[in-house]
Scaffold this active site. Structure first.
Site, PDB file in Angstrom:
ATOM      1  N   ASP A 167       0.861  -1.191   0.000  1.00 25.82           N
ATOM      2  CA  ASP A 167       0.000   0.000   0.000  1.00 25.82           C
ATOM      3  C   ASP A 167       0.892   1.235   0.000  1.00 25.82           C
ATOM      4  O   ASP A 167       1.486   1.588   1.022  1.00 25.82           O
ATOM      5  CB  ASP A 167      -0.898   0.006   1.249  1.00 25.82           C
ATOM      6  CG  ASP A 167      -1.977  -1.074   1.191  1.00 25.82           C
ATOM      7  OD1 ASP A 167      -1.812  -2.046   0.408  1.00 25.82           O
ATOM      8  OD2 ASP A 167      -2.976  -0.963   1.928  1.00 25.82           O
ATOM      9  N   LYS A 230      -6.945   3.451  -3.126  1.00 23.54           N
ATOM     10  CA  LYS A 230      -7.345   3.405  -1.721  1.00 23.54           C
ATOM     11  C   LYS A 230      -7.501   4.837  -1.223  1.00 23.54           C
ATOM     12  O   LYS A 230      -6.746   5.727  -1.638  1.00 23.54           O
ATOM     13  CB  LYS A 230      -6.258   2.643  -0.955  1.00 23.54           C
ATOM     14  CG  LYS A 230      -6.398   2.608   0.551  1.00 23.54           C
ATOM     15  CD  LYS A 230      -5.296   1.722   1.165  1.00 23.54           C
ATOM     16  CE  LYS A 230      -5.227   1.889   2.672  1.00 23.54           C
ATOM     17  NZ  LYS A 230      -4.102   1.152   3.276  1.00 23.54           N
ATOM     18  N   LYS A 266     -10.319   0.298  -2.344  1.00 21.18           N
ATOM     19  CA  LYS A 266     -10.185   0.068  -0.908  1.00 21.18           C
ATOM     20  C   LYS A 266     -10.450   1.341  -0.117  1.00 21.18           C
ATOM     21  O   LYS A 266      -9.613   2.235  -0.072  1.00 21.18           O
ATOM     22  CB  LYS A 266      -8.779  -0.451  -0.583  1.00 21.18           C
ATOM     23  CG  LYS A 266      -8.538  -0.671   0.923  1.00 21.18           C
ATOM     24  CD  LYS A 266      -7.171  -1.279   1.207  1.00 21.18           C
ATOM     25  CE  LYS A 266      -6.888  -1.320   2.715  1.00 21.18           C
ATOM     26  NZ  LYS A 266      -5.528  -1.803   3.019  1.00 21.18           N
TER      27      LYS A 266
END
Lengths: 330, 800
Positions: A167, A230, A266
């Site tokens: 991430d 995300k 996400k």
């Protein structure tokens, strides 16, 4: 209701689609328009337009659980803390509850366990044999302002330690000042460093504030090959709101229309109740369709959500409102 | 639910369908049972059977099942209700504002306490999704009562010179039953009127539930009366002489009938009618947001919404992309049982309505439209119709023009904003519009050019009690909501003591018979004034104006239909006048005043000669005329709108706009002042005028034409037709390109005007009372300005 109720055989978990990215193109960015009021209205109205009850709600909650990236990202994390989290990941639902839901023997695990680089090895070890991937936040998380070289090295180190998912955080300055080409190049470099690991790009939408910027940053991240986009690090003051989700889902859809590539979504931060999770799932279903209602294309970054989902599921089974201490601690 | 319920595991493997999510109807069924077999009428605070003993049934349109038997009010019941309302009127209107405010507050609170019951009953009766009745209809109705409780509270301070109109007959439609009840009853009660309400025959239930609430809340008997029934009940209410004001929401067709039926009755009338509202998407819009807007515009309430965005206008560059996204969105729409909380559309209100929609769509397809419908399954056994999009529809197609009143959208394209405006305005309706663009300059420009009462920018179907709602053109007249909506429920206090206008009489004194005896000493030919030119009458006829004694007063041209046609055409073309700034219009009005003042002596002499009145009286008339022109010069840039703050992040701008072409039949005496008193506000607000002076005083107006000619009045902004006012007024009333008619004439001819105005439902202001034109309240000011304008509300949500 004459909704089709044909039962499909349980399919194996779908693999992550790969987003190879496309060459940088300013065109789609310039055409992007997001009307904030309209986005908020859509987000507000959805809760009234859709609702799931009874076993449907239970099923939706199980799916939400399967999409959670079980996360600990705190300065006081320790090996012990990470091991506890991994244990919870192996058995997120009490076995008796799972049986009472008619799901005995069914593999129900979260999408991943998400930690800082320092604990990747610990988590990989603790999760051995479970098939649960380890995700590492990277690139100078949460601010992302370390030198590029060290950020690349950080990714490489986490992949070397066994992280299957990385991430990354974008440099917000590049988005806030419209330096999209530089942002593209940065993310592209991260993608290369990720190698076989799946890359989730954190846009830190709470820092970008403006939905137009969220849409543009989403496009750049997608063009640069992000497998997921995300919302947040969880450290910004505003996290995954529904209007932000709407904006990012629409970017994923437009990118899919333009390129044929599927990217995942996400939301992270601030999703702590079962109801919040259902709201996100519904918006995904409505805007992107059922393909995205799987952990290979949808994740929720959360730490306390699982506990609330467990309590709701227990209520479904017993008709009694549950207490936190009746479920396994993470 | 007929199919077996799946297990959790099965649902997980089916990629998460929604499943049923029904709202309980048990409390609503309990209430239906409490009606005891047949719901009664609510008259004078008591529940009564219909005198005839007749009843009708109301059904659940999603199943066809009978919900309740309802008493059918006949003329005798309506008469009893109107009498009860009249009896309650003095007490109710005499209550202090605070006392009425407390009553309205109690109604708001009561609705709030029973909100869910009202929502479920509404959904059962109407077929709309529970989401809408719960989140839209009922909350808006509650808000309406709160808001108007406030108006009652401050009435004395805000409207000191006005009083209630009296007994109000109110006829409401089936699409938003309780909300339309609130829109009607709340302002009427707040201002001190009493009400006889006739709910739609398809959806009488929430009105009866509301009547029970009135009873519990202690609303004095007779203040609110509910007479259920069918068309004849409404007709009886419209025809009842005890009704002072009639308010109607419904179809344009019935609106026309009511206009004709009430002609000459002296009843005030407001109409909120149909629409074919455009939904315009520009190439710089947030297309996904606009797609969602379409869902709210045409699939709200199954499209049974008078302001539904039913004409989708797409800029050509994004047409294909937009339709692609819209069709994809349609795949997600769900039609289901109205009480299900996870659906987008329920059932249409009745099998009749369903058939009408089916027929119209079939006709459209026959004319070449391509049909695209949401693929969702429809429940069986009810009045269900899928969300429908028709493409390949041209502005000339039937479906682009006719109000379908169902979930059917027709799509067309345009090239430029100018063309969008042209297509959007090309309809006899003018209710609402929804505009989608991120370019604020462009979108506000288009908003200003649309001929409709409500414009939503990057939004649609927003409503609020503080913001007036109502249409232009054949979408009706009058506003509901906000200060602008209260006007219909108030009248000036002076009217109670005013006398009726006397029929035109010949002047009282002998005047010079020969033109050569006039001060000028040279023969003059009076002419018409059309398009900025003095013109001879088309028929070539001249009428001698004689005194009762037979003495010749002068000669006047006699305008006929063709002159009127030419005058209206000239007025229509003079659009430049409407586009001028208030400041620029003020300059012209001041200049007219200046030129009249400089010709004061001649006008005084002419008035004396023509009327035989004393010199001082004639001087007063000329001087007051000059002052009146000044007054409207002053008003031209001061009659401004309101910035509403509805509960959204944003604002709604209430902007008074000119109506267009206003025809006016001017009062007979005092001729000059009466004429100027109508011309002034019409021009000041940017309308173009076709004025008909009274015949006996037209001589002075023929002189006034010369003042206009020397005052830089643009050609066509003012047109003057001299002739028989009754005949010319009737022609104006019948002319479909005339937007409004003012008639200050004895009651006899007003009936004909009102009846004829139904043709294009032009706004009509008839005045049978003799006003004191020298009085500042009766002779000038806001009452006139309000009649010379229509309010457009532009909703502007914002957000960064």
């Amino acid at each position: 209701m004459t909704q089709t109720t044909k039962i499909r055989a349980a399919a194996p978990p779908a693999p992550h689609p790969e987003n190879p990215g496309i060459p940088f193109d300013l065109g789609p960015l310039e055409a992007l328009r997001v009307n904030a009021s309209a986005a908020e209205r859509r987000a507000d109205a959805l809760g009234g337009r859709r609702s799931v009850k009874k076993q449907w709600q239970a099923a939706w909650l199980i799916r939400a659980l399967e999409c959670v990236d079980l996360t600990t990202l705190n300065g006081d994390d320790t090996e012990g803390r990470v091991k506890r989290l991994c244990a919870k990941a192996r058995q997120p639902l009490r076995a008796d509850l799972q049986a009472a839901l008619g799901l005995a023997g069914r593999r129900i695990v979260p999408g991943a366990v998400c930690v800082y680089h320092r604990f990747v090895g610990t988590a990989v070890e603790a999760l051995k044999g479970s098939g649960i991937p380890v995700a590492a936040v990277s690139t100078g998380f949460p601010a992302g302002l370390s030198p590029l070289k060290t950020k690349i090295m950080e990714i490489e180190a986490s992949v070397a330690d066994g992280a299957a998912e990385i991430d990354i955080v974008i440099t917000r300055e590049l988005a806030l000042t419209g330096r999209w080409r530089e942002l593209y190049d940065e993310i592209r470099a991260y993608k290369q460093a990720c190698g076989p690991a799946h890359m989730k790009s954190i846009l830190a939408t709470g820092d970008l504030r403006n939905l137009d910027l969220v849409a543009r940053a989403s496009w750049v991240a997608l063009m640069a090959g992000s497998d997921f986009i995300k919302t947040s690090t969880g450290k910004e003051s505003v996290n995954a709101t529904l209007p932000v989700t709407l904006t990012m889902l629409r970017a994923i859809r437009a990118y899919r229309d333009a390129t044929g590539h599927k990217a995942g979504y996400k939301p992270a931060g601030g999703i702590s109740t079962a109801k919040d999770a259902l709201g996100q799932l519904m918006l995904v279903k409505e805007e992107l369709g059922e393909d995205w209602l799987q952990p290979n294309l949808f994740r929720i970054g959360a730490s306390s959500l699982v506990g609330d989902i467990e309590r709701q599921l227990e209520h479904h089974v017993t008709g009694r409102y549950a207490a936190h201490d009746r479920h396994g601690l993470a | 639910m007929t199919e077996s319920t799946p297990s959790i595991a099965e649902i997980l493997d089916m990629s998460l369908p929604y499943g049923p999510s029904p709202e309980s109807d048990a409390p609503a069924r309990e209430w239906l049972k409490s009606l005891g077999g047949e719901a009664k009428l609510f008259i004078g605070g008591a529940w009564r059977k219909a005198k005839s003993g007749e009843s009708f049934e109301t059904r659940d349109p999603s199943t066809g099942a009978v919900l309740a038997k309802i008493a059918k009010a006949g003329a005798a019941d309506v008469d009893a209700a109107v009498k009860a309302a009249a009896k309650a009127l003095p007490g109710w209107s005499a209550l202090p504002g605070h006392a009425r405010a407390k009553h309205l507050y109690a109604l708001a609170r009561g609705l709030q306490r029973h909100a869910r019951l009202f929502a479920v009953v509404e959904t059962l009766d109407n077929g709309k999704p529970i989401r809408e009745s719960r989140d839209l209809d009922i909350p808006l109705a509650i808000r309406h009562f709160y808001h108007h409780a406030g108006w009652a509270q401050i009435q004395a301070a805000e409207f000191p010179d006005q009083e209630p109109v009296g007994v109000c007959g109110q006829i409401i439609p089936w699409n938003f039953p309780l909300l339309m009840l609130a829109w009607k009853i709340a302002p009427a009660l707040a201002m001190g009127n009493t009400v006889v309400l006739k709910p739609a025959e398809d959806t009488p239930l929430t009105a009866l539930l509301f009547a029970e609430l009135c009873e519990r809340a202690g609303i004095p008997p007779g203040v609110v009366n509910v007479v259920t029934g069918e068309g004849e009940t409404g007709a009886a209410l419209a025809a009842h002489p005890g009704v002072a004001k009639l308010a109607f929401t419904g179809s344009t067709e019935v609106g026309r009938i009511l206009r004709q039926a009430t002609a000459g009755s002296g009843k005030a009338l407001t109409l909120e009618l149909g629409g074919k509202s455009p939904f315009i998407v520009f190439e710089d819009a947030d297309l996904d947001a606009a797609v969602e807007g379409v869902v709210d515009a045409i699939w709200l309430n199954q499209g049974q919404v008078c302001c539904a965005g039913s004409r989708l206008l797409l800029q050509e560059g994004i047409e294909a992309e937009f339709l692609h996204r819209l069709k994809r969105r349609m795949e997600r729409l769900r039609v289901g049982p109205p009480l299900d909380k996870a659906i987008d559309m329920g059932a249409l209100v009745s099998p009749i309505q369903l058939q009408r929609v089916k027929d119209l769509v079939a006709q459209g397809v026959k004319e070449g439209a391509q049909i695209h419908q949401a693929p969702c399954p429809l429940p069986e056994g009810g009045a269900y119709y899928p969300p429908t999009l028709l493409t390949n529809v041209q502005p000339a197609s039937t479906l682009a023009q006719v109000e379908i009143f169902g979930p059917v959208l027709v799509a067309m394209s345009f090239r430029t904003p100018q063309e969008a405006v042209e297509i959007a305005n090309h309809t006899p309706y003018g209710l609402a519009a929804s505009l989608w663009s991120e370019g604020i300059s462009r979108v506000l420009d288009v908003a200003s050019k649309l001929k409709c009462g409500v414009v939503w920018i990057n939004a649609t179907n927003l409503f609020d009690a503080a913001v007036g709602f109502g249409g232009y053109k054949e979408s009706g007249y009058g506003r509901e909501g906000g200060r602008e909506g209260l006007e219909a429920y108030l009248k000036p206090r002076w009217r109670a003591k005013a006398k009726p206008l006397a029929p035109e009489a010949a002047p009282p004194a002998a005047v010079p018979a020969s033109p050569l005896d006039r001060p000028e000493g040279v023969d003059q030919t009076a002419k018409l004034y059309i398009g900025g030119k003095q013109t001879r009458p088309d028929g070539g006829t001249t009428r001698l104006v004689r005194h009762a004694s037979g003495a010749l007063l002068g000669e006047l041209p006699e305008a006929n239909r063709k002159d009127l046609r030419n005058a209206v055409e000239a007025a229509r073309k003079a659009e430049g006048w409407s586009a001028q700034s208030g400041h620029a219009r003020a300059q012209i009005l001041y200049y007219i005043a200046e030129n009249l003042a400089s010709a004061r002596a001649a006008f005084v002499a002419r008035l004396q000669a023509a009327t035989g009145r004393a010199k001082a009286a004639c001087e007063a008339e000329v001087d007051t005329s000059v002052a009146r022109l000044f007054a409207y010069g002053a008003w031209a840039d001061k009659y401004e709108g309101t910035v509403h703050r509805p509960p959204i992040r944003g604002t709604a701008l209430a902007i008074p706009e000119p109506l267009g072409v206003i025809g006016a039949v001017c009062p007979s005496s005092p001729g000059l002042l009466g004429f100027v008193s109508l011309m002034g506000p019409i021009l000041a607000m940017g309308n173009r005028a076709v004025l008909v002076p009274s015949f006996t005083e037209a001589l002075i107006i023929s002189d006034f034409i010369q003042i206009l000619e020397t005052s830089d009045v643009p050609g066509g902004a003012v047109n003057i037709l001299i002739g028989d006012p009754a005949a010319l007024g009737l022609e104006l009333a019948k002319h479909d390109a005339v937007d409004a008619l003012w008639a200050f004439a004895p009651a006899g001819s007003l009936a004909d005007f009102e009846r004829a105005s139904a043709g294009n439902l032009k706004r009509i202001w008839t005045e049978p009372l003799a006003r004191d034109w020298f009085d500042l309240v009766q002779g000038e000011g806001r009452e006139f300005l309000a009649q010379a304008t229509q309010i457009k509300n532009i909703w502007i949500p914002w957000g960064a």
